[in-house]
Design an enzyme around this catalytic site. Structure first.
Site, short mmCIF file in Angstrom:
data_model
loop_
_atom_site.label_atom_id
_atom_site.label_comp_id
_atom_site.label_asym_id
_atom_site.label_seq_id
_atom_site.Cartn_x
_atom_site.Cartn_y
_atom_site.Cartn_z
N LYS A 189 -3.59 -6.26 -0.42
CA LYS A 189 -3.52 -6.49 -1.87
C LYS A 189 -2.29 -5.77 -2.42
CE LYS A 189 -5.21 -4.29 -5.43
NZ LYS A 189 -4.03 -4.42 -6.33
N GLU A 265 -2.26 7.59 1.64
CA GLU A 265 -0.95 8.20 1.43
C GLU A 265 -0.82 8.35 -0.09
OE1 GLU A 265 2.48 8.71 0.33
OE2 GLU A 265 3.18 6.88 1.34
N CYS A 299 6.54 8.89 -4.06
CA CYS A 299 5.48 9.89 -3.90
C CYS A 299 6.06 11.18 -3.34
CB CYS A 299 4.36 9.35 -3.06
SG CYS A 299 4.93 8.38 -1.69
N GLU A 396 2.16 15.40 -11.01
CA GLU A 396 3.12 14.38 -10.59
C GLU A 396 3.50 13.51 -11.80
OE1 GLU A 396 1.70 11.31 -7.87
OE2 GLU A 396 3.57 11.51 -6.76
P1 ADP Z 1 -0.41 3.83 -10.20
O1 ADP Z 1 -1.27 4.70 -11.06
O2 ADP Z 1 0.86 4.46 -9.85
O3 ADP Z 1 -0.29 2.41 -10.65
P2 ADP Z 1 -2.56 3.40 -8.43
O4 ADP Z 1 -3.01 4.41 -7.46
O5 ADP Z 1 -3.38 3.16 -9.65
O6 ADP Z 1 -1.09 3.77 -8.79
O7 ADP Z 1 -2.35 1.99 -7.74
C1 ADP Z 1 -1.96 1.78 -6.42
C2 ADP Z 1 -2.71 0.59 -5.87
O8 ADP Z 1 -4.10 0.88 -5.94
C3 ADP Z 1 -2.52 -0.71 -6.63
O9 ADP Z 1 -2.50 -1.79 -5.71
C4 ADP Z 1 -3.77 -0.78 -7.50
O10 ADP Z 1 -4.13 -2.10 -7.83
C5 ADP Z 1 -4.80 -0.17 -6.58
N1 ADP Z 1 -5.97 0.41 -7.27
C6 ADP Z 1 -6.03 0.97 -8.50
N2 ADP Z 1 -7.28 1.36 -8.78
C7 ADP Z 1 -8.05 1.05 -7.71
C8 ADP Z 1 -9.43 1.21 -7.38
N3 ADP Z 1 -10.29 1.77 -8.22
N4 ADP Z 1 -9.85 0.77 -6.16
C9 ADP Z 1 -9.00 0.23 -5.29
N5 ADP Z 1 -7.69 0.03 -5.54
C10 ADP Z 1 -7.21 0.44 -6.72
#
Ligand code: ADP
Length: 498
Positions: A189, A265, A299, A396
């Site tokens: 995804k 990561e 990161c 961060e």
């Molecule tokens: P950022 O805050 O920098 O956008 P995230 O950690 O929220 O980074 O997002 C990184 C990835 O994790 C994206 O593909 C996002 O769709 C996914 N993501 C965000 N929230 C969830 C969740 N609760 N469960 C699984 N995947 C998630």
């Protein structure tokens, strides 16, 4: 009903074919719920296009397709042939570099030259793991004369992979390369902010010869499709790159479902430490690159700069001048080093950290403001006069913002360098070999750079100590994330009491 492919143009290419559907079983399909979402150009805030959104039901369909491939034809594909497919995919990335890089620059906002670098690194990574596919070996373990034991490294199965928006194509290849080399199948995804390049890359998957269901690519939101992946009962492993907050949620979801294997990561707040004997001009160029590369959206960004007190004043003056020279602007302009931040949300987060820093009493040495009124551009920013407990030193920011402060001794540098809950990366700048090795040994980080920064390579493992993650990506180490060891023990003698 929205199309599954559209024609798009970038400022760098003519019209190209942009898929917008979900890539499942080597076919483009609509989501079951018929939903779509808009993709925003961060350079001018216009809508580029809409793509189809995967919901829980689509995750189920993709997992079934992946499971069928894993239990069926994919198991019988020889390791050497898996390797060949990955190598072919790498070739196709290189053949399509102009389009892949342009889509990335359009969707993510990174400068075209940097995006081309990402495509080259993605191809390098895929080719590297193509080379590993037929070198994943077990052992013979001698325990007694009447037993023959061997171990095998087997694939884990269906891998759910969730990637972020800062290096969309590169993360795609870091995840897919080792998983496929080891004989797994994947459902990846992409991030909702940057789905386009991963979809273009998916068009190359079938061309590279992968059977249907082996690599499935979906666009969708974290809370919907991402959550469905991490809590799915028929996904054997989840690999995630993103924020530490979401990493924790993914681990909980895995724990609350089928105890799928988890690798993470996550974030960082990496120290970049400059000793008084460093080559100052080199150090400044790497400190500058360490924080401002990819607009600070790394990161492993070197967001905490520590400089030994005897050279501090000279360093800060020169660093300021260097940061002010960074060309910020249109990703498609040849001179641009720094493009816009990826989204309104990220832009707002970064600006609020800048305001917070000012309120806490830090001094803005340079930057601190938005550039222009359209697009998410932020000036390269340096904060001095900071204390270790400030939010801008501890949290961060994920933007073009760093803090700078002084230290006196090597012991102090190590202690403040380690003063973080994160442990992804760190750097030391010195011409003294002892200092370089002693400090590297003491820093609690997965990567320590000496006299350089952000120089990742697919042959070198990358990952976090402490709250920066679990497991390693890249290098031989990443294969451990995607294999499980089976022991086969064969009795050569007769019956137990015979
Ligand atoms: P950022 O805050 O920098 O956008 P995230 O950690 O929220 O980074 O997002 C990184 C990835 O994790 C994206 O593909 C996002 O769709 C996914 N993501 C965000 N929230 C969830 C969740 N609760 N469960 C699984 N995947 C998630």
């Amino acid at each position: 009903m929205a199309d599954l492919h559209i024609k798009l143009k970038t400022p760098h290419t003519g019209e190209y074919d942009q898929p917008t559907g979900l890539f499942i079983n080597n076919e483009w399909v609509r989501g079951v719920d018929g939903k779509t979402f808009e993709v925003v150009n961060p350079s001018d805030e216009t809508i580029i296009c809409s793509v189809h959104e995967a919901t829980e039901k689509d995750v189920d369909i993709a997992v079934s397709a992946a499971r069928k491939a894993f239990n069926g034809p994919w198991r019988k594909v020889a390791p050497n042939d898996r390797g060949r497919m990955l190598t072919k995919l790498a070739d196709l990335f290189e053949e399509n570099v102009e389009v892949l890089a342009a889509v990335e620059a359009l969707d993510n906002g990174k400068a075209l030259a940097m995006a081309k670098g990402d495509v080259a690194a993605a191809a390098g990574c895929l080719r590297y793991y193509g080379g590993w596919a037929d070198k994943i070996e077990g052992k013979v373990v001698d325990t007694s004369h009447d037993t023959f034991n061997y171990t095998k490294k087997e694939p884990i199965g269906v891998c759910g992979q969730i990637i972020p928006w800062n290096f969309p194509l590169l993360m795609w290849s870091w995840k897919i390369g080792p998983a496929i080399a080891a004989g797994n199948v994947v459902l990846i995804k992409t991030a909702e902010q940057t789905p386009l390049s991963g979809l273009v890359a998916a068009t190359l998957v079938a061309k590279a010869g992968f059977p249907p269901g082996v690599i499935n690519v979906i666009s969708g939101f974290g809370k919907v499709a991402g959550a469905a992946i991490s809590s799915h009962m028929d996904i054997d492993k989840v690999a995630f790159t993103g924020s530490t907050v979401v990493g924790r949620q993914i681990m909980k979801a895995a724990a609350g479902s089928n105890l799928k294997k988890v690798t993470l990561e996550l974030g960082g707040k990496s120290p970049n430490i400059v000793f008084e004997d460093a080559d100052i001009d080199n150090a400044i160029s790497w400190v500058n690159f360490g924080i401002y590369f990819n607009h600070g959206q790394c990161c492993c960004a070197g967001s905490r700069v520590y400089v030994q007190e005897s050279i501090y004043d000279k360093f800060i003056q020169k660093f300021k001048e260097r940061a002010e020279k960074n060309a910020v602007g249109d990703p498609f302009h040849g001179d641009t080093f720094q493009g816009p931040q990826v989204s309104q949300l990220q832009f707002d987060r970064i600006m609020s950290y800048i305001e917070e820093g000012k309120k806490e009493g830090a001094k803005v040495e340079t930057g601190g403001k938005r550039i222009g009124t359209k697009g998410y551009f932020i000036e390269p920013t340096i904060f001095s006069n900071v204390t270790e407990d400030m939010k801008i030193v501890q949290e961060e920011i994920f933007g073009p913002v760093c803090t700078i402060s002084k230290f006196k001794t090597q012991e102090e540098a190590i202690s403040i360098g380690n003063n973080t809950t994160y442990g992804l990366a760190a750097a030391v700048h010195t011409t003294n070999l002892n200092t370089a090795i002693e400090v590297s040994n003491e820093l609690r980080a997965g990567t320590v750079w000496v006299n350089t920064y952000n120089t990742l390579h697919w042959q070198l493992p990358f990952g976090g100590y402490k709250e920066s993650g679990i497991g390693r990506e890249l290098g031989e180490a990443a294969l451990d994330n995607y294999t499980q060891v089976k022991t086969v023990s064969i009795r050569l003698g007769g019956a137990l009491f015979g």
